[in-house]
Scaffold this active site. Sequence first.
Site, PDB file in Angstrom:
ATOM      1  N   HIS A 199     -19.712  -4.854 -23.323  1.00  0.00           N
ATOM      2  CA  HIS A 199     -19.987  -3.419 -23.328  1.00  0.00           C
ATOM      3  C   HIS A 199     -21.461  -3.097 -23.542  1.00  0.00           C
ATOM      4  CE1 HIS A 199     -15.674  -3.193 -23.221  1.00  0.00           C
ATOM      5  NE2 HIS A 199     -15.857  -1.965 -22.758  1.00  0.00           N
ATOM      6  N   TYR A 251     -18.103   9.733 -23.210  1.00  0.00           N
ATOM      7  CA  TYR A 251     -17.172   8.625 -23.452  1.00  0.00           C
ATOM      8  C   TYR A 251     -17.809   7.636 -24.412  1.00  0.00           C
ATOM      9  CZ  TYR A 251     -13.895   4.813 -22.216  1.00  0.00           C
ATOM     10  OH  TYR A 251     -12.956   3.813 -22.244  1.00  0.00           O
ATOM     11  N   TRP A 286     -12.640  -4.292 -13.192  1.00  0.00           N
ATOM     12  CA  TRP A 286     -12.992  -4.227 -14.616  1.00  0.00           C
ATOM     13  C   TRP A 286     -11.754  -4.422 -15.486  1.00  0.00           C
ATOM     14  CZ3 TRP A 286     -17.435  -4.219 -17.351  1.00  0.00           C
ATOM     15  CH2 TRP A 286     -17.371  -3.848 -18.701  1.00  0.00           C
TER      16      TRP A 286
END
Length: 106
Positions: free
Chosen positions: A22, A41, A76
């Site tokens: 991430h 987000y 993903w």
Amino acid sequence: MQRVCFLLKVRADRLAEYRERHAAVWPEMLRALSGSGWRNYSLFLREDGLLVGYLETEDFAAARAAMAATDVNARWQAEMAGFFEALDGERPDEAMRPLTEVFHLD
């Protein structure tokens, strides 16, 4: 605007790698999220693997459907599925169960 919060559980033995992934989310994935209506987000990860996700969107169901229609999301999700506990055969994005909001300061 809908505020959405959800919980998932990252496997304890994959926490460091999850953080690394991430730190460098694919630019194509970032564009797809923005283009699908995901705003503000954020993901928060506790040391025991509890993952708290938060986002704002006009319509969560429509934002999820728009992401599900992208090729980058399928790739993903396939790569990230092994990081999570208790998905019960679902992809991580399908396992997001929004929590009920009980208070908001505004």
